[in-house]
Write an enzyme that holds these catalytic residues in place. Structure first.
Site, PDB file in Angstrom:
ATOM      1  N   ASP A  69       0.865  -1.181   0.000  1.00 56.20           N
ATOM      2  CA  ASP A  69       0.000   0.000   0.000  1.00 56.20           C
ATOM      3  C   ASP A  69       0.899   1.227   0.000  1.00 56.20           C
ATOM      4  O   ASP A  69       1.755   1.368   0.884  1.00 56.20           O
ATOM      5  CB  ASP A  69      -0.867   0.047   1.257  1.00 56.20           C
ATOM      6  CG  ASP A  69      -2.017  -0.940   1.238  1.00 56.20           C
ATOM      7  OD1 ASP A  69      -1.910  -1.962   0.532  1.00 56.20           O
ATOM      8  OD2 ASP A  69      -3.005  -0.683   1.941  1.00 56.20           O
ATOM      9  N   LYS A 117      -7.318   3.133  -4.054  1.00 54.21           N
ATOM     10  CA  LYS A 117      -7.977   3.176  -2.751  1.00 54.21           C
ATOM     11  C   LYS A 117      -8.243   4.627  -2.377  1.00 54.21           C
ATOM     12  O   LYS A 117      -7.417   5.498  -2.618  1.00 54.21           O
ATOM     13  CB  LYS A 117      -7.062   2.500  -1.717  1.00 54.21           C
ATOM     14  CG  LYS A 117      -7.597   2.439  -0.315  1.00 54.21           C
ATOM     15  CD  LYS A 117      -6.612   1.677   0.581  1.00 54.21           C
ATOM     16  CE  LYS A 117      -7.038   1.717   2.035  1.00 54.21           C
ATOM     17  NZ  LYS A 117      -6.071   1.000   2.885  1.00 54.21           N
ATOM     18  N   LYS A 162     -10.809   0.022  -3.643  1.00 51.00           N
ATOM     19  CA  LYS A 162     -11.048  -0.152  -2.213  1.00 51.00           C
ATOM     20  C   LYS A 162     -11.490   1.178  -1.612  1.00 51.00           C
ATOM     21  O   LYS A 162     -10.671   2.067  -1.403  1.00 51.00           O
ATOM     22  CB  LYS A 162      -9.798  -0.655  -1.499  1.00 51.00           C
ATOM     23  CG  LYS A 162     -10.063  -0.922  -0.020  1.00 51.00           C
ATOM     24  CD  LYS A 162      -8.882  -1.571   0.648  1.00 51.00           C
ATOM     25  CE  LYS A 162      -9.225  -1.878   2.105  1.00 51.00           C
ATOM     26  NZ  LYS A 162      -8.075  -2.458   2.800  1.00 51.00           N
TER      27      LYS A 162
END
Length: 185
Positions: A58, A121, A157
């Site tokens: 991430d 995300k 996400k």
């Protein structure tokens, strides 16, 4: 749980603890949550996490550079992190609460996907607003358009602010209606 997210220094511990459970380990590398570190530090952080066994990385985009209009910098940084990921998947966090406009959310989504993101995300969950329905729709439409142009499916996400089952269902319906069943499975 599809993945558990840890700092790079905890990847090996998490992998050992999870054993053969099938749960993936994601590492919040690249100076999470600020994303404010030199590129070489972010690359070393990513490589360390992958060497420790991370299945996913991430990263948070460099919002300062993005807001300054240095889109090539943001693109190149994401591409460099993607390369450092090797076979690990890259999730690019846009921190949409700081992007402010839907146009900027769309631009950041496009930059991330064309630079190699496997996921986009909304948020780290540290900045408000985090995931919102309108921002998520902008990102889903960017994913749809990217798929139409490239044939590559990018995951999404929404994170931060989804606090009950009813809200989660709203997001799932939006994914189904915008992207279809292929993204639901």
């Amino acid at each position: 749980v599809a993945a558990v997210c840890v700092y790079p220094s905890m990847v090996k511990v998490a992998k050992t603890a999870l054993g053969n459970s099938g749960i993936k380990v994601a590492a919040v590398a690249t100076a999470f949550p600020s994303g404010q570190a030199p590129r070489d530090v972010k690359i070393r952080d990513t490589k360390f996490a992958v060497d420790q066994g991370a299945d996913e990385i991430d990263m948070v985009i460099s919002r300062g550079k993005f807001h300054q209009g240095e889109y090539n910098f943001v693109f190149d940084e994401i591409a460099a992190i993607k390369e450092a990921c090797g076979s690990a998947r890259l999730k690019v966090i846009l921190e949409t609460g700081e992007l402010v406009t839907y146009d900027k959310v769309r631009k950041a989504s496009d930059i991330a996907m064309y630079a190699g993101a496997d996921f986009i995300k909304t948020s780290t969950g540290k900045i408000q607003p985090a995931a919102t329905m309108p921002v998520t729709l902008v990102m889903l439409e960017a994913i749809r358009d990217f798929y139409y142009k490239t044939g590559k499916k990018i995951a999404m996400k929404p994170a931060g602010g989804i606090s009950n089952a009813k809200q989660a269902l709203h997001y799932l319906v939006m994914v189904q209606e915008t992207l279809g069943t292929g993204w639901m499975t």
